[in-house]
Design a protein around this motif. Sequence first.
Motif, PDB file in Angstrom:
ATOM      1  N   TYR A   1       0.837  -1.208   0.000  1.00 33.41           N
ATOM      2  CA  TYR A   1       0.000   0.000   0.000  1.00 33.41           C
ATOM      3  C   TYR A   1       0.867   1.251   0.000  1.00 33.41           C
ATOM      4  CZ  TYR A   1      -3.815   3.070   1.683  1.00 33.41           C
ATOM      5  OH  TYR A   1      -4.747   4.049   1.824  1.00 33.41           O
ATOM      6  N   LEU A   2       1.835   1.315   0.908  1.00 31.35           N
ATOM      7  CA  LEU A   2       2.667   2.505   1.044  1.00 31.35           C
ATOM      8  C   LEU A   2       3.593   2.685  -0.155  1.00 31.35           C
ATOM      9  CD1 LEU A   2       3.201   4.832   2.972  1.00 31.35           C
ATOM     10  CD2 LEU A   2       4.949   3.445   4.095  1.00 31.35           C
ATOM     11  N   VAL A   3       4.192   1.578  -0.639  1.00 27.71           N
ATOM     12  CA  VAL A   3       5.111   1.672  -1.781  1.00 27.71           C
ATOM     13  C   VAL A   3       4.368   2.107  -3.045  1.00 27.71           C
ATOM     14  CG1 VAL A   3       6.563   0.327  -3.339  1.00 27.71           C
ATOM     15  CG2 VAL A   3       6.814   0.066  -0.874  1.00 27.71           C
ATOM     16  N   GLN A   4       3.217   1.498  -3.305  1.00 27.19           N
ATOM     17  CA  GLN A   4       2.480   1.839  -4.520  1.00 27.19           C
ATOM     18  C   GLN A   4       1.950   3.279  -4.460  1.00 27.19           C
ATOM     19  OE1 GLN A   4       2.574   0.324  -7.161  1.00 27.19           O
ATOM     20  NE2 GLN A   4       2.418  -1.895  -6.974  1.00 27.19           N
ATOM     21  N   MET A   5       1.468   3.669  -3.311  1.00 25.11           N
ATOM     22  CA  MET A   5       1.030   5.063  -3.174  1.00 25.11           C
ATOM     23  C   MET A   5       2.204   6.016  -3.363  1.00 25.11           C
ATOM     24  SD  MET A   5      -2.290   5.524  -2.631  1.00 25.11           S
ATOM     25  CE  MET A   5      -2.442   7.050  -1.701  1.00 25.11           C
ATOM     26  N   GLY A   6       3.361   5.658  -2.792  1.00 20.68           N
ATOM     27  CA  GLY A   6       4.547   6.493  -2.960  1.00 20.68           C
ATOM     28  C   GLY A   6       4.976   6.588  -4.409  1.00 20.68           C
ATOM     29  N   ALA A   7       4.911   5.454  -5.134  1.00 17.04           N
ATOM     30  CA  ALA A   7       5.258   5.472  -6.554  1.00 17.04           C
ATOM     31  C   ALA A   7       4.289   6.349  -7.334  1.00 17.04           C
ATOM     32  CB  ALA A   7       5.245   4.048  -7.108  1.00 17.04           C
ATOM     33  N   GLY A   8       2.997   6.208  -7.039  1.00 10.54           N
ATOM     34  CA  GLY A   8       2.007   7.022  -7.733  1.00 10.54           C
ATOM     35  C   GLY A   8       2.167   8.502  -7.445  1.00 10.54           C
ATOM     36  N   VAL A   9       2.424   8.844  -6.181  1.00 10.01           N
ATOM     37  CA  VAL A   9       2.654  10.245  -5.814  1.00 10.01           C
ATOM     38  C   VAL A   9       3.869  10.798  -6.559  1.00 10.01           C
ATOM     39  CG1 VAL A   9       3.445  11.731  -3.934  1.00 10.01           C
ATOM     40  CG2 VAL A   9       1.515  10.189  -3.571  1.00 10.01           C
ATOM     41  N   THR A  10       4.924  10.020  -6.639  1.00  7.14           N
ATOM     42  CA  THR A  10       6.130  10.457  -7.353  1.00  7.14           C
ATOM     43  C   THR A  10       5.834  10.715  -8.823  1.00  7.14           C
ATOM     44  OG1 THR A  10       7.518   9.183  -5.833  1.00  7.14           O
ATOM     45  CG2 THR A  10       8.501   9.848  -7.926  1.00  7.14           C
ATOM     46  N   VAL A  11       5.101   9.801  -9.447  1.00  8.69           N
ATOM     47  CA  VAL A  11       4.734   9.984 -10.856  1.00  8.69           C
ATOM     48  C   VAL A  11       3.874  11.235 -11.023  1.00  8.69           C
ATOM     49  CG1 VAL A  11       3.385   9.022 -12.762  1.00  8.69           C
ATOM     50  CG2 VAL A  11       4.922   7.552 -11.455  1.00  8.69           C
ATOM     51  N   GLY A  12       2.913  11.414 -10.130  1.00  7.36           N
ATOM     52  CA  GLY A  12       2.049  12.588 -10.224  1.00  7.36           C
ATOM     53  C   GLY A  12       2.822  13.887 -10.118  1.00  7.36           C
ATOM     54  N   ILE A  13       3.770  13.941  -9.186  1.00 10.17           N
ATOM     55  CA  ILE A  13       4.585  15.149  -9.020  1.00 10.17           C
ATOM     56  C   ILE A  13       5.437  15.399 -10.259  1.00 10.17           C
ATOM     57  CG2 ILE A  13       6.498  16.147  -7.719  1.00 10.17           C
ATOM     58  CD1 ILE A  13       5.367  14.774  -5.223  1.00 10.17           C
ATOM     59  N   LEU A  14       6.049  14.333 -10.794  1.00 13.86           N
ATOM     60  CA  LEU A  14       6.908  14.491 -11.968  1.00 13.86           C
ATOM     61  C   LEU A  14       6.111  14.945 -13.193  1.00 13.86           C
ATOM     62  CD1 LEU A  14       9.284  11.404 -11.598  1.00 13.86           C
ATOM     63  CD2 LEU A  14       9.858  13.829 -11.298  1.00 13.86           C
ATOM     64  N   VAL A  15       4.931  14.376 -13.375  1.00 12.76           N
ATOM     65  CA  VAL A  15       4.104  14.789 -14.509  1.00 12.76           C
ATOM     66  C   VAL A  15       3.690  16.248 -14.364  1.00 12.76           C
ATOM     67  CG1 VAL A  15       1.836  14.472 -15.604  1.00 12.76           C
ATOM     68  CG2 VAL A  15       3.250  12.485 -15.063  1.00 12.76           C
ATOM     69  N   ASN A  16       3.303  16.639 -13.161  1.00 15.71           N
ATOM     70  CA  ASN A  16       2.912  18.027 -12.939  1.00 15.71           C
ATOM     71  C   ASN A  16       4.085  18.976 -13.120  1.00 15.71           C
ATOM     72  OD1 ASN A  16       0.814  19.752 -12.484  1.00 15.71           O
ATOM     73  ND2 ASN A  16       0.810  19.564 -10.274  1.00 15.71           N
ATOM     74  N   LEU A  17       5.286  18.487 -12.805  1.00 18.19           N
ATOM     75  CA  LEU A  17       6.486  19.312 -12.925  1.00 18.19           C
ATOM     76  C   LEU A  17       6.956  19.455 -14.367  1.00 18.19           C
ATOM     77  CD1 LEU A  17       8.912  20.781 -11.525  1.00 18.19           C
ATOM     78  CD2 LEU A  17      10.021  18.543 -11.420  1.00 18.19           C
ATOM     79  N   LEU A  18       6.846  18.382 -15.140  1.00 13.09           N
ATOM     80  CA  LEU A  18       7.459  18.335 -16.469  1.00 13.09           C
ATOM     81  C   LEU A  18       6.491  18.649 -17.612  1.00 13.09           C
ATOM     82  CD1 LEU A  18       9.656  15.129 -15.992  1.00 13.09           C
ATOM     83  CD2 LEU A  18      10.359  17.526 -15.781  1.00 13.09           C
ATOM     84  N   VAL A  19       5.203  18.445 -17.405  1.00 10.53           N
ATOM     85  CA  VAL A  19       4.227  18.650 -18.479  1.00 10.53           C
ATOM     86  C   VAL A  19       3.528  19.987 -18.290  1.00 10.53           C
ATOM     87  CG1 VAL A  19       2.240  17.694 -19.691  1.00 10.53           C
ATOM     88  CG2 VAL A  19       3.917  16.156 -18.653  1.00 10.53           C
TER      89      VAL A  19
END
Length: 339
Positions: free
Chosen positions: A120-138
């Motif tokens: 639960y924690l790892v997958q949520m952390g991975a998703g949060v990281t992806v969300g931040i990167l997409v918001n940062l780069l796109v």
Amino acid sequence: MKAALAAGIAFFIAPYMPGSAADYPYYAPLGALVAMYENVSGSMRQGVQTLVGLAIGIGLAFMLVSIGDPSPVTVAIVMGLGVILAGLPRIGSGSDWIPTAALLVLLVGGNNPDSFSFGYLVQMGAGVTVGILVNLLVFPPLHFKAAALSIAELRLALSQQLTDMAKALQENWPPEHEDWSRRSDSLAASARSVRLAVEKADASRRANPRRRLHPRDVEQDYRNLRDLERITFHVQDVTQVLSDVIWADDTPFVVPDEYAAPLAEAMTAVGNVLRSIEEEGKERQLELVEAADAGVRELTARIGAEEAATDAPSAVESILLSLHRMLRVVKNAKTKDGE
């Protein structure tokens, strides 16, 4: 579009997470979703707060799991403690996830809470990281234009209010047009909207790589905002004074007939000053400021030298004081800008 992209990427990489985390891929797109925010800094803050809330909730659940199997009593205790811990300061959006995470670990984790909590924690952390990167780069958004537009709209609205009140002074009393007398609240609401727009623009530039390509002096926006808030207060005061003089039965003050026309000219001149900031060059702005200031001072001096033939006290001095304060705000702003 960015939320959809982030969720898709997160779900694509979810099966590659280490160990038992790969068994819970559906939490990765959820993490990407919670990290989506209207600006980059907010996305980072919300993502981190969510993970902190999850960690606290998981820790709370483990304390109760060690006592025994889930029961109505343990569920009640988890929810009660979770809501209490949600009141921790500075945890922000993570507060909602404390009781949620604790309840999921307690009920969904079943006989294998360690594996579920890790996944639960790892997958949520991975998703949060992806969300931040997409918001940062796109195309991370910058809300500078909205702030500039809202400032201009409020300044023009204040100018129009002064102009409309000046027209009312020259109509047969009571004036036929009353809409200006009901704008006080809308002007205050507009000022609040401008503050929100400027704060949103300020937040959008933090941690945003596009700010280097689109520089803007947000501090100047804040100065303009503070000046407009002061002017809005004085325009509201003039609106209330004139409304009371015209329509309120319990107001003893009047605007003597001999001062109505010059007062209207002074109000129009100050309105023209505000409008010129959006529509004229700096030289023309200075000319209008000087003309408006001279008109206010001239009428003030005239009132001091004359005695109006009326049995009621005059409200003209109060209006002139407000006009003088508006002009002082404008002149101080230009002094600070080096004009």
